[in-house]
Design a protein around this motif. Structure first.
Motif, PDB file in Angstrom:
ATOM      1  N   THR A 112       5.037   0.418 -10.866  1.00 33.16           N
ATOM      2  CA  THR A 112       5.952   0.291 -12.017  1.00 33.16           C
ATOM      3  C   THR A 112       5.785  -1.059 -12.703  1.00 33.16           C
ATOM      4  O   THR A 112       6.113  -1.200 -13.886  1.00 33.16           O
ATOM      5  CB  THR A 112       7.425   0.447 -11.585  1.00 33.16           C
ATOM      6  OG1 THR A 112       7.805  -0.645 -10.736  1.00 33.16           O
ATOM      7  CG2 THR A 112       7.652   1.767 -10.866  1.00 33.16           C
ATOM      8  N   LEU A 113       5.268  -2.049 -11.980  1.00 33.18           N
ATOM      9  CA  LEU A 113       5.065  -3.391 -12.527  1.00 33.18           C
ATOM     10  C   LEU A 113       3.617  -3.626 -12.951  1.00 33.18           C
ATOM     11  O   LEU A 113       3.267  -4.730 -13.385  1.00 33.18           O
ATOM     12  CB  LEU A 113       5.460  -4.440 -11.477  1.00 33.18           C
ATOM     13  CG  LEU A 113       6.926  -4.411 -11.023  1.00 33.18           C
ATOM     14  CD1 LEU A 113       7.126  -5.335  -9.819  1.00 33.18           C
ATOM     15  CD2 LEU A 113       7.843  -4.812 -12.173  1.00 33.18           C
ATOM     16  N   ASN A 114       2.781  -2.598 -12.787  1.00 34.04           N
ATOM     17  CA  ASN A 114       1.349  -2.707 -13.119  1.00 34.04           C
ATOM     18  C   ASN A 114       0.670  -3.821 -12.318  1.00 34.04           C
ATOM     19  O   ASN A 114      -0.208  -4.530 -12.831  1.00 34.04           O
ATOM     20  CB  ASN A 114       1.149  -2.937 -14.623  1.00 34.04           C
ATOM     21  CG  ASN A 114       1.585  -1.748 -15.456  1.00 34.04           C
ATOM     22  OD1 ASN A 114       1.271  -0.602 -15.119  1.00 34.04           O
ATOM     23  ND2 ASN A 114       2.353  -2.001 -16.503  1.00 34.04           N
ATOM     24  N   ILE A 115       1.069  -3.975 -11.074  1.00 34.14           N
ATOM     25  CA  ILE A 115       0.448  -4.952 -10.190  1.00 34.14           C
ATOM     26  C   ILE A 115      -0.618  -4.239  -9.363  1.00 34.14           C
ATOM     27  O   ILE A 115      -0.308  -3.298  -8.626  1.00 34.14           O
ATOM     28  CB  ILE A 115       1.494  -5.599  -9.262  1.00 34.14           C
ATOM     29  CG1 ILE A 115       2.528  -6.385 -10.077  1.00 34.14           C
ATOM     30  CG2 ILE A 115       0.808  -6.510  -8.241  1.00 34.14           C
ATOM     31  CD1 ILE A 115       3.662  -6.958  -9.231  1.00 34.14           C
ATOM     32  N   PRO A 116      -1.871  -4.650  -9.467  1.00 38.37           N
ATOM     33  CA  PRO A 116      -2.929  -3.990  -8.691  1.00 38.37           C
ATOM     34  C   PRO A 116      -2.814  -4.314  -7.199  1.00 38.37           C
ATOM     35  O   PRO A 116      -2.328  -5.390  -6.814  1.00 38.37           O
ATOM     36  CB  PRO A 116      -4.217  -4.572  -9.279  1.00 38.37           C
ATOM     37  CG  PRO A 116      -3.817  -5.887  -9.854  1.00 38.37           C
ATOM     38  CD  PRO A 116      -2.404  -5.726 -10.335  1.00 38.37           C
ATOM     39  N   TYR A 117      -3.265  -3.401  -6.370  1.00 36.16           N
ATOM     40  CA  TYR A 117      -3.163  -3.581  -4.932  1.00 36.16           C
ATOM     41  C   TYR A 117      -4.266  -2.802  -4.239  1.00 36.16           C
ATOM     42  O   TYR A 117      -4.930  -1.949  -4.836  1.00 36.16           O
ATOM     43  CB  TYR A 117      -1.803  -3.099  -4.428  1.00 36.16           C
ATOM     44  CG  TYR A 117      -1.562  -1.622  -4.639  1.00 36.16           C
ATOM     45  CD1 TYR A 117      -2.040  -0.672  -3.731  1.00 36.16           C
ATOM     46  CD2 TYR A 117      -0.874  -1.151  -5.771  1.00 36.16           C
ATOM     47  CE1 TYR A 117      -1.835   0.684  -3.941  1.00 36.16           C
ATOM     48  CE2 TYR A 117      -0.665   0.194  -5.976  1.00 36.16           C
ATOM     49  CZ  TYR A 117      -1.151   1.109  -5.063  1.00 36.16           C
ATOM     50  OH  TYR A 117      -0.959   2.457  -5.278  1.00 36.16           O
ATOM     51  N   ARG A 118      -4.459  -3.120  -2.975  1.00 39.06           N
ATOM     52  CA  ARG A 118      -5.316  -2.309  -2.119  1.00 39.06           C
ATOM     53  C   ARG A 118      -4.677  -2.207  -0.745  1.00 39.06           C
ATOM     54  O   ARG A 118      -3.894  -3.076  -0.335  1.00 39.06           O
ATOM     55  CB  ARG A 118      -6.718  -2.898  -1.997  1.00 39.06           C
ATOM     56  CG  ARG A 118      -6.820  -4.231  -1.259  1.00 39.06           C
ATOM     57  CD  ARG A 118      -8.277  -4.661  -1.172  1.00 39.06           C
ATOM     58  NE  ARG A 118      -8.446  -5.976  -0.562  1.00 39.06           N
ATOM     59  CZ  ARG A 118      -8.620  -6.193   0.740  1.00 39.06           C
ATOM     60  NH1 ARG A 118      -8.597  -5.160   1.588  1.00 39.06           N
ATOM     61  NH2 ARG A 118      -8.797  -7.414   1.195  1.00 39.06           N
ATOM     62  N   LYS A 119      -4.996  -1.134  -0.047  1.00 36.73           N
ATOM     63  CA  LYS A 119      -4.472  -0.956   1.303  1.00 36.73           C
ATOM     64  C   LYS A 119      -5.344  -1.712   2.296  1.00 36.73           C
ATOM     65  O   LYS A 119      -6.549  -1.887   2.081  1.00 36.73           O
ATOM     66  CB  LYS A 119      -4.423   0.529   1.666  1.00 36.73           C
ATOM     67  CG  LYS A 119      -3.425   1.325   0.836  1.00 36.73           C
ATOM     68  CD  LYS A 119      -3.354   2.774   1.287  1.00 36.73           C
ATOM     69  CE  LYS A 119      -2.749   2.915   2.672  1.00 36.73           C
ATOM     70  NZ  LYS A 119      -2.597   4.339   3.068  1.00 36.73           N
ATOM     71  N   LEU A 120      -4.735  -2.145   3.375  1.00 39.34           N
ATOM     72  CA  LEU A 120      -5.467  -2.777   4.469  1.00 39.34           C
ATOM     73  C   LEU A 120      -4.643  -2.691   5.738  1.00 39.34           C
ATOM     74  O   LEU A 120      -3.446  -2.397   5.687  1.00 39.34           O
ATOM     75  CB  LEU A 120      -5.819  -4.226   4.140  1.00 39.34           C
ATOM     76  CG  LEU A 120      -4.766  -5.343   4.279  1.00 39.34           C
ATOM     77  CD1 LEU A 120      -5.416  -6.696   4.039  1.00 39.34           C
ATOM     78  CD2 LEU A 120      -3.603  -5.151   3.357  1.00 39.34           C
ATOM     79  N   ALA A 121      -5.298  -2.908   6.874  1.00 36.36           N
ATOM     80  CA  ALA A 121      -4.604  -2.885   8.163  1.00 36.36           C
ATOM     81  C   ALA A 121      -3.797  -1.599   8.360  1.00 36.36           C
ATOM     82  O   ALA A 121      -2.632  -1.630   8.746  1.00 36.36           O
ATOM     83  CB  ALA A 121      -3.712  -4.114   8.312  1.00 36.36           C
ATOM     84  N   THR A 122      -4.412  -0.484   8.066  1.00 38.58           N
ATOM     85  CA  THR A 122      -3.851   0.869   8.239  1.00 38.58           C
ATOM     86  C   THR A 122      -2.769   1.198   7.213  1.00 38.58           C
ATOM     87  O   THR A 122      -2.959   2.055   6.359  1.00 38.58           O
ATOM     88  CB  THR A 122      -3.309   1.077   9.665  1.00 38.58           C
ATOM     89  OG1 THR A 122      -4.323   0.730  10.614  1.00 38.58           O
ATOM     90  CG2 THR A 122      -2.908   2.547   9.893  1.00 38.58           C
ATOM     91  N   THR A 123      -1.623   0.543   7.293  1.00 37.31           N
ATOM     92  CA  THR A 123      -0.528   0.852   6.377  1.00 37.31           C
ATOM     93  C   THR A 123      -0.144  -0.339   5.502  1.00 37.31           C
ATOM     94  O   THR A 123       0.782  -0.240   4.703  1.00 37.31           O
ATOM     95  CB  THR A 123       0.724   1.291   7.165  1.00 37.31           C
ATOM     96  OG1 THR A 123       1.000   0.310   8.174  1.00 37.31           O
ATOM     97  CG2 THR A 123       0.512   2.649   7.832  1.00 37.31           C
ATOM     98  N   GLY A 124      -0.824  -1.458   5.667  1.00 32.65           N
ATOM     99  CA  GLY A 124      -0.486  -2.654   4.914  1.00 32.65           C
ATOM    100  C   GLY A 124      -0.992  -2.629   3.485  1.00 32.65           C
ATOM    101  O   GLY A 124      -1.795  -1.778   3.088  1.00 32.65           O
TER     102      GLY A 124
END
Length: 393
Positions: free
Chosen positions: A41-53
């Motif tokens: 909703t804030l248009n902040i990019p992300y990626r998953k790591l450490a299984t659920t992190g």
């Protein structure tokens, strides 16, 4: 962007939703999904790591005077505990036997609130948001580091809710603030037999009781009284019926110590104790140390920036010291082995409350802490970036 009443209401709502659906270490699927939705909703990019992190990144739109691309990380832990909730809260856990009994629901909500305050990027440098799994079990911070969660990060900050202090109060300390934590398992292999003929057996229950009682003297008689330490056996399993001597017993516990020499002394003393009981009884006794945690040692410069932000937010009289190191373990220490960092404590005591302490089924905290923690996370990121980017006045 200020912390408006609308945003604060959203942070509270997030906390209560996370509290209602707690998840154990590396199983934080619904929590992770909630975080991703909020970031989107804030248009902040992300990626998953450490299984659920999740590792999210907010790029600043301003240019520092030194043109250095400084990067600050902010961390929140996500996992709950295998505890049956007994608070009676309207938003109590709906997952039987699982509860947010250590404030991690508040930590996630505050970091998401800080994301709202920072998402426009009106600062120089970058802010990394680390939503970390498995602080309670599994050393999730170590996995985050392994998967590049701290890549290019210059400094990291985090906070922990603490019901020993009133809302609006912070503790900020340089140096060691959380202990070394060394979990262990002791397996006793005796000889089973009839309860009426103990001379034909090697009683693992008696040996387990002997070990538990003698472990209590390791600290009281072998450790400098001015050095904080504790040895606790939290779990003991043995036997199947009342009229048989148990062949095997298993003890699980932890050593907590606030000094490296104390840690080494206690580990060696436990090994000697086990060897002595084994020689005396002819049983076979195994000692296994599980993955432990190093001590949390706050960097002096990072602690100075953390204190400056806290004082700016609540005033000097509301910012104190922890005084003695806690014997609690915290895997934030794994981040500090890579980059300078500081972990602070957010006061969250409920006035006149008789609820249980952290890690109990009656634990809760004053939600006023969400106001202060959210603002501090955003503010310390800005002040640290100003410092590292050469924008300090």
């Amino acid at each position: 962007m200020p912390l408006t009443q609308t945003l604060l209401a959203r942070v509270i709502e997030l906390r209560r939703t996370i509290h209602r659906f707690p998840e154990l270490s590396y199983k934080e699927e619904s929590t992770s999904a909630l975080i991703r939705r909020e970031l989107e909703t804030l248009n902040i990019p992300y990626r998953k790591l450490a299984t659920t992190g999740i590792r999210a990144e907010i790029k600043g739109q301003q240019e520092g005077s030194s043109k250095k691309n400084a990067t600050i990380a902010l961390r929140a832990d996500m996992d709950a505990l295998p505890i049956e909730e007994k608070t009676g809260l309207l938003f109590a856990s709906e997952n039987p036997g699982v509860m947010h009994a250590c404030g991690h629901d508040g930590h996630v909500a505050m970091l998401l609130g800080a994301a709202h305050l920072l998402h426009r990027g009106d600062f120089s440098g970058r802010v990394i948001l680390l939503f970390q799994p498995a602080e309670e079990a599994g050393n999730g911070a170590a996995q985050v580091v392994t998967e590049g969660g701290l890549d290019q990060v210059d400094m990291i900050f985090g906070g922990h809710i603490d019901t020993h202090f009133a809302p609006g109060h912070f503790t900020v300390d340089a140096g060691l603030i959380c202990s070394y934590a060394d979990p262990f398992i002791i397996r006793i292999h005796g000889r089973g037999g009839h309860a009426a003929r103990p001379h034909e057996a090697i009683d693992s229950v008696v040996l387990a009781a002997n070990l538990v009682m003698n472990m209590q003297t390791l600290v009281s008689r072998q450790i400098n009284p001015s050095h904080a330490a504790v040895v606790t056996v939290g779990k003991l399993r043995a036997g199947t019926v009342l009229n048989a001597i148990a062949e095997e017993a298993v003890l699980e516990g932890t050593i907590r110590s606030a000094h490296p020499e104390t840690r080494n002394c206690l580990i060696a003393a436990l090994q000697r104790l086990i060897q002595g009981v084994q020689d005396m009884s002819n049983a076979e006794i195994e000692l296994e140390f599980l993955d432990g945690m190093p001590a949390v040692i706050n960097d002096t410069q990072a602690a100075g920036l953390a204190r400056k932000a806290a004082v700016e937010l609540v005033g000097r009289e509301q910012v104190g010291n922890q005084e003695a190191p806690s014997l609690g373990g915290e895997d934030f220490a794994f981040y500090q082995q890579q980059v300078p960092g500081c972990l602070v404590r957010f006061g969250a005591q409920v006035a006149g409350d008789t609820r249980g302490p952290a890690h109990s089924g009656r634990y809760d905290f004053d939600e006023k802490v969400l106001t202060y923690g959210t603002q501090w996370l955003a503010l310390v990121a800005r002040r640290a970036l100003d410092h590292l980017s050469g924008n300090c006045l």
